[in-house]
Motif scaffolding. Structure first.
Motif, mmCIF file in Angstrom:
data_model
loop_
_atom_site.group_PDB
_atom_site.id
_atom_site.type_symbol
_atom_site.label_atom_id
_atom_site.label_comp_id
_atom_site.label_asym_id
_atom_site.label_seq_id
_atom_site.Cartn_x
_atom_site.Cartn_y
_atom_site.Cartn_z
ATOM 1 N N ASP A 212 0.861 -1.173 0.000
ATOM 2 C CA ASP A 212 0.000 0.000 0.000
ATOM 3 C C ASP A 212 0.903 1.230 0.000
ATOM 4 O OD1 ASP A 212 -1.329 2.289 1.755
ATOM 5 O OD2 ASP A 212 -2.953 1.136 0.835
ATOM 6 N N PHE A 213 0.845 2.042 -1.066
ATOM 7 C CA PHE A 213 1.794 3.143 -1.217
ATOM 8 C C PHE A 213 1.765 4.101 -0.032
ATOM 9 C CE2 PHE A 213 3.207 7.326 -2.334
ATOM 10 C CZ PHE A 213 4.352 7.108 -3.082
ATOM 11 N N ALA A 214 0.587 4.582 0.327
ATOM 12 C CA ALA A 214 0.492 5.567 1.406
ATOM 13 C C ALA A 214 1.006 4.998 2.719
ATOM 14 C CB ALA A 214 -0.952 6.045 1.554
ATOM 15 N N GLU A 215 0.730 3.729 2.969
ATOM 16 C CA GLU A 215 1.187 3.077 4.204
ATOM 17 C C GLU A 215 2.709 2.984 4.229
ATOM 18 O OE1 GLU A 215 0.820 -1.459 5.469
ATOM 19 O OE2 GLU A 215 -1.111 -0.412 5.648
ATOM 20 N N ILE A 216 3.319 2.636 3.082
ATOM 21 C CA ILE A 216 4.779 2.550 2.997
ATOM 22 C C ILE A 216 5.393 3.924 3.217
ATOM 23 C CG2 ILE A 216 6.728 2.064 1.466
ATOM 24 C CD1 ILE A 216 4.854 0.053 0.032
ATOM 25 N N GLN A 217 4.880 4.931 2.526
ATOM 26 C CA GLN A 217 5.440 6.278 2.643
ATOM 27 C C GLN A 217 5.302 6.800 4.071
ATOM 28 O OE1 GLN A 217 3.736 9.665 0.275
ATOM 29 N NE2 GLN A 217 5.737 9.555 -0.741
ATOM 30 N N LEU A 218 4.193 6.517 4.691
ATOM 31 C CA LEU A 218 3.996 6.923 6.085
ATOM 32 C C LEU A 218 5.052 6.288 6.986
ATOM 33 C CD1 LEU A 218 2.336 8.278 8.319
ATOM 34 C CD2 LEU A 218 0.875 6.244 8.348
ATOM 35 N N SER A 219 5.365 5.016 6.759
ATOM 36 C CA SER A 219 6.372 4.349 7.585
ATOM 37 C C SER A 219 7.749 4.983 7.398
ATOM 38 C CB SER A 219 6.429 2.853 7.258
ATOM 39 O OG SER A 219 7.035 2.614 6.000
ATOM 40 N N HIS A 220 8.059 5.436 6.180
ATOM 41 C CA HIS A 220 9.337 6.102 5.931
ATOM 42 C C HIS A 220 9.418 7.438 6.681
ATOM 43 C CE1 HIS A 220 9.820 3.845 1.824
ATOM 44 N NE2 HIS A 220 9.839 3.032 2.867
ATOM 45 N N ILE A 221 8.339 8.194 6.623
ATOM 46 C CA ILE A 221 8.325 9.489 7.306
ATOM 47 C C ILE A 221 8.507 9.308 8.808
ATOM 48 C CG2 ILE A 221 6.849 11.470 7.883
ATOM 49 C CD1 ILE A 221 5.582 11.117 5.074
ATOM 50 N N ARG A 222 7.827 8.348 9.363
ATOM 51 C CA ARG A 222 7.921 8.133 10.813
ATOM 52 C C ARG A 222 9.285 7.581 11.212
ATOM 53 N NH1 ARG A 222 1.729 5.974 12.185
ATOM 54 N NH2 ARG A 222 0.781 8.057 12.048
ATOM 55 N N ALA A 223 9.865 6.727 10.371
ATOM 56 C CA ALA A 223 11.206 6.217 10.665
ATOM 57 C C ALA A 223 12.227 7.341 10.604
ATOM 58 C CB ALA A 223 11.568 5.112 9.666
ATOM 59 N N PHE A 224 12.105 8.211 9.623
ATOM 60 C CA PHE A 224 13.007 9.355 9.506
ATOM 61 C C PHE A 224 12.956 10.219 10.759
ATOM 62 C CE2 PHE A 224 12.947 13.941 8.385
ATOM 63 C CZ PHE A 224 14.303 14.120 8.143
ATOM 64 N N ARG A 225 11.772 10.580 11.176
ATOM 65 C CA ARG A 225 11.647 11.467 12.334
ATOM 66 C C ARG A 225 12.052 10.782 13.634
ATOM 67 N NH1 ARG A 225 6.123 14.307 10.073
ATOM 68 N NH2 ARG A 225 7.150 16.153 9.180
ATOM 69 N N ALA A 226 11.843 9.488 13.691
ATOM 70 C CA ALA A 226 12.242 8.753 14.897
ATOM 71 C C ALA A 226 13.751 8.755 15.084
ATOM 72 C CB ALA A 226 11.721 7.321 14.829
ATOM 73 N N HIS A 227 14.497 8.901 13.992
ATOM 74 C CA HIS A 227 15.958 8.875 14.061
ATOM 75 C C HIS A 227 16.586 10.257 13.917
ATOM 76 C CE1 HIS A 227 15.098 4.618 13.296
ATOM 77 N NE2 HIS A 227 16.274 4.361 13.796
ATOM 78 N N HIS A 228 15.779 11.285 13.787
ATOM 79 C CA HIS A 228 16.297 12.646 13.585
ATOM 80 C C HIS A 228 16.385 13.381 14.922
ATOM 81 C CE1 HIS A 228 16.735 16.716 11.989
ATOM 82 N NE2 HIS A 228 16.880 16.200 10.781
ATOM 83 N N PRO A 229 17.420 14.188 15.122
ATOM 84 C CA PRO A 229 17.523 14.927 16.385
ATOM 85 C C PRO A 229 16.333 15.845 16.654
ATOM 86 C CG PRO A 229 19.595 15.026 15.168
ATOM 87 C CD PRO A 229 18.594 14.384 14.268
ATOM 88 N N ASP A 230 15.661 16.325 15.592
ATOM 89 C CA ASP A 230 14.522 17.224 15.779
ATOM 90 C C ASP A 230 13.199 16.493 15.948
ATOM 91 O OD1 ASP A 230 16.247 19.363 15.559
ATOM 92 O OD2 ASP A 230 15.822 19.730 13.437
ATOM 93 N N GLY A 231 13.221 15.180 15.861
ATOM 94 C CA GLY A 231 12.007 14.405 16.077
ATOM 95 C C GLY A 231 10.879 14.802 15.143
ATOM 96 N N ASP A 232 9.700 15.050 15.709
ATOM 97 C CA ASP A 232 8.526 15.352 14.897
ATOM 98 C C ASP A 232 8.633 16.685 14.167
ATOM 99 O OD1 ASP A 232 7.381 12.985 15.642
ATOM 100 O OD2 ASP A 232 6.102 13.851 17.205
ATOM 101 N N ARG A 233 9.625 17.517 14.538
ATOM 102 C CA ARG A 233 9.798 18.806 13.866
ATOM 103 C C ARG A 233 10.707 18.695 12.640
ATOM 104 N NH1 ARG A 233 12.756 21.838 16.436
ATOM 105 N NH2 ARG A 233 13.426 20.462 18.113
ATOM 106 N N ALA A 234 11.295 17.513 12.420
ATOM 107 C CA ALA A 234 12.183 17.329 11.267
ATOM 108 C C ALA A 234 11.400 17.520 9.969
ATOM 109 C CB ALA A 234 12.812 15.942 11.307
ATOM 110 N N ARG A 235 12.039 18.186 9.005
ATOM 111 C CA ARG A 235 11.328 18.576 7.779
ATOM 112 C C ARG A 235 11.213 17.404 6.798
ATOM 113 N NH1 ARG A 235 13.763 23.876 5.158
ATOM 114 N NH2 ARG A 235 11.879 23.624 3.861
#
Length: 339
Positions: A212-235
């Protein structure tokens, strides 16, 4: 963007910059005119794609250098520069130079991986080192370090009348925080987050944990922010293909619908060994497209977009599409044009 009541903050567009083999100047001028139009319409950003040995922009940094002198406000981005074709040190010099010329408006997007068709072009690119080149994330890390001011050599000082720096010159303050990674996998999303980059997610992802495209893309966004120092504020910027038809002529509308129809079969299932999954093109009125976007799980997680223009349309088509995005679709998403 969990609710329609929360406005879209940043609206951008992406173009491939096609040109004819017999008249490449006209195509490049068209791209520059489209970027100028984007600024007049109030878009926040304009992005160019990168193509080698094709009839599309092969030197986005040079094109954006020209655009920087014909605009004054709009952010200018690359989506993306494939680093397998580049020397990170030399690219860092070019990026910093254009960023300074633009007044700090450059947003370089890059990606790792071997050049497309490397088995055919490798010897032309790297005649002596093709088998030894590292096209992984280390190449991107080197670029990050050079842009952010890490030493490139152990020597600095004066030799005769010449003064040498141990860092890439020029250095452009703030450019390091405006570097983007274009990723379509969980691994890329995590890597970009861990290295404090911004994240570009487009209409192509790897079907690793779902189909499911949207589900996959959502998982990428959340993985990115989970590993970024800015967390949910990461662009994060999302780049779907969006074609509003509000002011389109009947002939344009028919062309757009046929374009999307021909591309729809590739969105049904993952394709090739890499299991690439493509998002459907969004064609319709701005109200219809806005409704489909708000139903898209990944779109609801972002606050900025760079909608991709179709590859093969005419200049007048892009003018109509950009006008409808800025005048109708953007406002339907709560966005307001920049002054």
């Amino acid at each position: 963007m969990p609710l329609p009541s929360e406005p879209l903050r940043q609206l951008g567009f992406l173009t491939i910059g096609l040109f004819g083999e017999d008249d490449p100047r006209r195509g490049h001028e068209s791209t520059l005119e489209i970027i100028e139009l984007g600024e007049r319409l109030g878009f926040d950003s304009a992005w160019v794609r990168h193509r080698h040995l094709q009839f599309g922009i092969s030197s986005p940094v040079a094109v954006l250098a020209a655009a920087s002198q014909r605009t004054s406000r709009i952010a200018l981005g690359t989506a993306v520069i494939p680093l397998g074709w580049e020397n990170p040190l030399r690219l860092a010099e070019d990026l910093a130079t254009v960023d300074l010329l633009s007044g700090g408006r450059l947003n370089p997007g890059v990606s790792a991986g071997p050049p497309m068709h490397f088995d055919r072009v490798g010897r032309a690119l790297y005649p002596d080192t093709a088998d030894a080149e590292d096209f992984g994330y280390e190449r991107a890390r080197r670029l990050l370090d050079f842009v952010r001011g890490e030493p490139a050599t152990d020597f600095r000082g004066t030799e005769g009348f010449e003064v040498f720096s141990d860092r890439v010159q020029p250095q452009s303050p703030g450019l390091g925080s405006r570097l983007w990674y274009g990723g379509g996998s969980l691994r890329s999303a995590r890597w970009a987050g861990e290295h404090g980059m911004n994240f570009l997610t487009s209409s192509v992802v790897k079907a690793e944990e779902s189909e499911d495209f949207a589900e996959i893309q959502l998982s990428h966004i959340r993985a990115f922010r989970a590993h970024h120092p800015d967390g949910d504020r990461a662009r994060v910027s999302q780049g779907l293909v969006v074609i509003p038809t509000d002011s389109a002529s009947p002939a344009q509308r028919a062309k757009y619908e046929e374009y999307a129809r021909k591309r729809t079969p590739r969105t049904a299932t993952p394709r090739g060994p890499a299991r690439l999954l493509f998002a459907p093109d969004l064609v319709g009125t701005s109200a219809e497209i806005a409704e489909r976007l708000y139903a898209h799980a990944a779109f609801r997680e972002v606050h900025e977009v760079a909608f991709a223009l179709p590859f093969t349309f005419e200049h007048d088509d892009y003018v109509q599409i950009l006008g409808d995005i800025a005048g109708r679709l953007g406002p339907a998403l709560g966005w307001r044009p920049s002054a």
